[in-house]
Design an enzyme around this catalytic site. Structure first.
Site, mmCIF file in Angstrom:
data_model
loop_
_atom_site.group_PDB
_atom_site.id
_atom_site.type_symbol
_atom_site.label_atom_id
_atom_site.label_comp_id
_atom_site.label_asym_id
_atom_site.label_seq_id
_atom_site.Cartn_x
_atom_site.Cartn_y
_atom_site.Cartn_z
ATOM 1 C CE1 TYR A 181 32.969 29.342 36.088
ATOM 2 C CE2 TYR A 181 35.007 28.133 36.396
ATOM 3 C CZ TYR A 181 34.019 28.941 36.897
ATOM 4 O OH TYR A 181 34.071 29.347 38.212
ATOM 5 C CE LYS A 204 34.880 32.369 37.853
ATOM 6 N NZ LYS A 204 34.384 33.309 38.890
ATOM 7 N N PRO A 232 41.963 32.051 43.434
ATOM 8 C CG PRO A 232 39.859 31.330 44.215
ATOM 9 C CD PRO A 232 40.526 32.225 43.180
ATOM 10 C CG ASN A 260 42.599 22.511 44.043
ATOM 11 O OD1 ASN A 260 41.896 22.697 43.075
ATOM 12 N ND2 ASN A 260 43.756 21.857 43.991
ATOM 13 C CE LYS A 296 34.144 8.937 45.519
ATOM 14 N NZ LYS A 296 35.317 8.915 44.649
ATOM 15 N NE ARG A 343 45.596 18.199 41.718
ATOM 16 C CZ ARG A 343 46.537 17.675 40.927
ATOM 17 N NH1 ARG A 343 47.816 17.904 41.142
ATOM 18 N NH2 ARG A 343 46.192 16.925 39.895
#
Lengths: 248, 248
Positions: B69, B73, B96, B98, B120, B143
């Site tokens: 993948y 890309k 981009p 996350n 969840k 992150r």
């Protein structure tokens, strides 16, 4: 960068994808199909160390001069491995160094070294037999060089005998550019003087040696055709097929 | 490596090639077409330095986990540049970090962080409201995280305003995993205790910060949605569309 990077990419990656996928699908009816794909040393990163082996293929971008062709060949090396992984296909790849021989390009402006030298010396022998022939650079860079017939024999051998994930590197003996020019001039019977223009033309990389130890381990009895013999056979073909060869 | 690297490669590279080539051919009848392609941080080399910018994209192989993948890309980023070079197309790409939001994956096993936490916590709030929720690792990795609506706005902005060779990196504000979990639990109204399992589950990379300075220079007035607002809006959508979202 090539002037037509899109065309190089789309044509090559589409061929690669279609041939491997067709071979994979066809074998579901007819039993396993072996595919031996041919890569190129353009896939090596531009700052690779010598001797080059298969491990650093993706450790940096390739030379810009043939970037999109190089990426399509890199993707062929990877796709070969992905078919092995996902579908257990017996697909392998061979990564050959420089080669030369009959049926190739003999246009002096685009042909690889040996074929270009043959075409130039044959032409000069015919039209201007005692004029000097000027070569670019110093003549000292080293190049591994292989007769195309030997590469064909190795592809046939790999069909039967090679089954591993890594591209198999094959390359001929290493000579300096001036040694190669000397051999061609002897075989052509070219009597002009070979001179080197190191003032206006630079040498390319001084060395680009590929590590062929894996092939030698797997196929220790293989004998490469001596360079002078390969050159002689190529000249014999060229003399008979000159008009066809130069139309390319 | 993904279990289906061939499928990822063939599907993605075929889409990329077809969409860009169709956009190029169509514009010969109808005037220029702008294409904004969306890349992914999976294309970065696994040993990249932080903050990551666009320059080292090809300086080494990507993570094995999503290798084919990632290569598809990468080839999209390159093909975008090759169309600019060969055909002067106004094609650009956005890379981009996350993101999360409505209409995405909410399967707790495959969804990205925020969406998985929402699914969840909503489920646990309904079925077992006071039980603790165990998260993998220490909760300390950082992150960058962006509301999908913001990314959509940036794509629209890029349609009008971005016209450069390099992929444009966009990413949200940086939070720790535990900060993000805390915000989701507040917005969901989840009253169970958040605990971290650092004994049997390892943290992923501690940081994966992308350099967004180029975007900030080009679009200084752009305001990202505050994380708590983005989470709130995503929960509102999820509650109404839960059955559809979980079928994915």
């Amino acid at each position: 960068m090539s002037a037509k990077p899109v065309d190089f990419w789309l044509n090559n990656v589409t061929m690669n994808n279609n041939v491997l996928e067709a071979a994979f699908r066809f074998q579901t009816w007819n039993g396993p199909i072996k595919v031996v794909s041919i890569l190129s040393t353009v896939i090596f990163p531009k700052n690779a160390h010598f001797p080059i082996d298969a491990s650093p293929i993706y450790d940096g971008p390739p030379h810009l001069a043939s970037e999109s062709y190089a990426y399509s060949k890199r993707s062929l090396a990877q796709l070969t491995q992905w078919y092995r992984k996902q579908h257990k296909c017996d697909f392998v790849s061979i990564l050959p160094g420089n080669f030369f021989g009959a049926y190739g390009d003999f246009n002096p402006n685009t042909a690889p070294l040996v074929n270009a030298l043959i075409a130039k010396m044959e032409s000069q022998k015919e039209h201007n037999p005692t004029a000097p022939l000027t070569m670019m650079g110093t003549g000292t860079p080293l190049r591994q060089i292989m007769f195309a017939y030997d590469l064909a024999q190795i592809v046939i051998w790999a069909m039967e005998n090679y089954n591993a994930n890594e591209p198999l590197i094959v390359a001929g003996e290493e000579f300096s550019i001036s040694q190669i020019a000397q051999l061609v001039s002897e075989q052509v019977g070219f009597n002009g003087y070979l001179q080197f223009d190191n003032d206006t033309k630079n040498d390319g990389p001084l060395r680009r040696t590929a590590d062929t130890s894996q092939f030698e381990r797997l196929n220790p009895s293989f004998q490469m055709t001596p360079l002078s013999t390969g050159i002689k056979k190529t000249i014999e073909w060229y003399i008979i097929n000159k008009s066809k060869a130069l139309q390319k």
